[in-house]
Scaffold this motif. Sequence first.
Motif, PDB file in Angstrom:
ATOM      1  N   SER A  41     166.160 101.376  91.295  1.00 32.62           N
ATOM      2  CA  SER A  41     167.058 100.905  92.356  1.00 32.62           C
ATOM      3  C   SER A  41     166.467  99.699  93.074  1.00 32.62           C
ATOM      4  CB  SER A  41     167.338 102.030  93.358  1.00 32.62           C
ATOM      5  OG  SER A  41     166.141 102.467  93.975  1.00 32.62           O
ATOM      6  N   TYR A  42     165.144  99.674  93.189  1.00 27.67           N
ATOM      7  CA  TYR A  42     164.497  98.513  93.798  1.00 27.67           C
ATOM      8  C   TYR A  42     164.734  97.274  92.938  1.00 27.67           C
ATOM      9  CZ  TYR A  42     160.910  95.535  95.861  1.00 27.67           C
ATOM     10  OH  TYR A  42     160.255  94.491  96.464  1.00 27.67           O
ATOM     11  N   GLY A  43     164.627  97.422  91.624  1.00 24.23           N
ATOM     12  CA  GLY A  43     164.905  96.306  90.728  1.00 24.23           C
ATOM     13  C   GLY A  43     166.347  95.842  90.835  1.00 24.23           C
ATOM     14  N   LEU A  44     167.275  96.804  90.952  1.00 29.33           N
ATOM     15  CA  LEU A  44     168.681  96.453  91.117  1.00 29.33           C
ATOM     16  C   LEU A  44     168.908  95.702  92.423  1.00 29.33           C
ATOM     17  CD1 LEU A  44     170.439  99.720  89.865  1.00 29.33           C
ATOM     18  CD2 LEU A  44     170.341  97.496  88.702  1.00 29.33           C
ATOM     19  N   ALA A  45     168.176  96.107  93.464  1.00 32.54           N
ATOM     20  CA  ALA A  45     168.305  95.428  94.754  1.00 32.54           C
ATOM     21  C   ALA A  45     167.857  93.977  94.654  1.00 32.54           C
ATOM     22  CB  ALA A  45     167.492  96.158  95.818  1.00 32.54           C
ATOM     23  N   ILE A  46     166.728  93.751  93.970  1.00 31.09           N
ATOM     24  CA  ILE A  46     166.244  92.386  93.790  1.00 31.09           C
ATOM     25  C   ILE A  46     167.252  91.571  92.983  1.00 31.09           C
ATOM     26  CG2 ILE A  46     164.434  90.944  92.814  1.00 31.09           C
ATOM     27  CD1 ILE A  46     163.623  92.465  95.319  1.00 31.09           C
ATOM     28  N   GLY A  47     167.801  92.188  91.932  1.00 34.79           N
ATOM     29  CA  GLY A  47     168.802  91.502  91.124  1.00 34.79           C
ATOM     30  C   GLY A  47     170.043  91.155  91.932  1.00 34.79           C
ATOM     31  N   ALA A  48     170.497  92.098  92.770  1.00 38.43           N
ATOM     32  CA  ALA A  48     171.672  91.852  93.605  1.00 38.43           C
ATOM     33  C   ALA A  48     171.398  90.737  94.609  1.00 38.43           C
ATOM     34  CB  ALA A  48     172.064  93.132  94.345  1.00 38.43           C
ATOM     35  N   ALA A  49     170.177  90.716  95.163  1.00 39.60           N
ATOM     36  CA  ALA A  49     169.821  89.660  96.105  1.00 39.60           C
ATOM     37  C   ALA A  49     169.835  88.293  95.437  1.00 39.60           C
ATOM     38  CB  ALA A  49     168.447  89.942  96.705  1.00 39.60           C
ATOM     39  N   LEU A  50     169.356  88.228  94.190  1.00 37.11           N
ATOM     40  CA  LEU A  50     169.347  86.954  93.462  1.00 37.11           C
ATOM     41  C   LEU A  50     170.776  86.481  93.166  1.00 37.11           C
ATOM     42  CD1 LEU A  50     166.382  87.523  90.966  1.00 37.11           C
ATOM     43  CD2 LEU A  50     166.408  86.054  93.001  1.00 37.11           C
ATOM     44  N   VAL A  51     171.645  87.418  92.761  1.00 37.68           N
ATOM     45  CA  VAL A  51     173.041  87.053  92.500  1.00 37.68           C
ATOM     46  C   VAL A  51     173.703  86.566  93.785  1.00 37.68           C
ATOM     47  CG1 VAL A  51     175.309  87.917  91.816  1.00 37.68           C
ATOM     48  CG2 VAL A  51     173.265  88.626  90.553  1.00 37.68           C
TER      49      VAL A  51
END
Length: 292
Positions: A105-115
């Motif tokens: 979920s932390y990785g998904l959060a970073i990905g969402a922040a980048l998008v």
Amino acid sequence: MRSSNPVFSRRGFSRDNGYAGFNAAPQAGGPAVGTQANPYAQGGNPYAQNPYAQQDLQQGAPPQAPVSTGRMTMDDVVMRSAMTLGTVTVGAVLAWALLPVSSTSYGLAIGAALVAFVLAMVQSFKRTASPALILGYAAFEGVFLGVISEMYNSRWSGAPFQAVLGTMAVSGATLLVYKAGWIRVTARYARIGMTIAIAFVVVMAVNLLLVAFGVAGDGGLRSMGPLGAVVGILAILIGAFFLTLDFKQIEDGIAYGAPKEEAWLAAFGLTMTLVWIYVEMLRLVAIFSGDD
């Protein structure tokens, strides 16, 4: 003076020869506000054709927005801001409920922040507002905020709720101070504030690199100790500074007859500023909560 917020550099919210979009607000007894001072005086602006509006401008009175002219109003800004912030909230709630605290979920959060960052940059360089881009940014930003809020809450119970209250308090206090006239948003004020804000971002970027390469331990300037608290308070003050610029730019946009679609850009800018304040407030609450 360019705006602090890149979205306000489009379609008249910022001009190189004046502060935050306009050379000056209409002043009683001052010179008439013509097409050089009003960036919306051309291209179908009602002021270019309405003799009564022209008379108001020559008398120095604030523009009186007629009904159904296609110009931005405060109601437009409030409605678009509610839609954008509502999208952020829905995204955050869904991410909190559906993504348990984990490295994934932390990785998904970073990905969402980048998008969200990419969408924000695309919108910032567009000449017109794109509701789809703005709402897309809000949705991905909400996912990021939901995950990190859940992570903070798992260690510091109640931290997100306190951060929301803190963000509301800072925003309300800033609006009160601005409306009371205790802060005058001038070119000098914006120049000094922007210098501090840019220096802060540069220092934080350098600190991040030092931490990433192991030169600065325990987060460096962003530690969870007293130094981190001082940096967090400074960051929140910078966020409040951004809010005053946002308020001034929205106020001037309405006064000068900005097109109705500019309300989306106003909502976009406010959302980015409020997200900034919330994230910093979340860190600050965690620091003052300790390790309990």
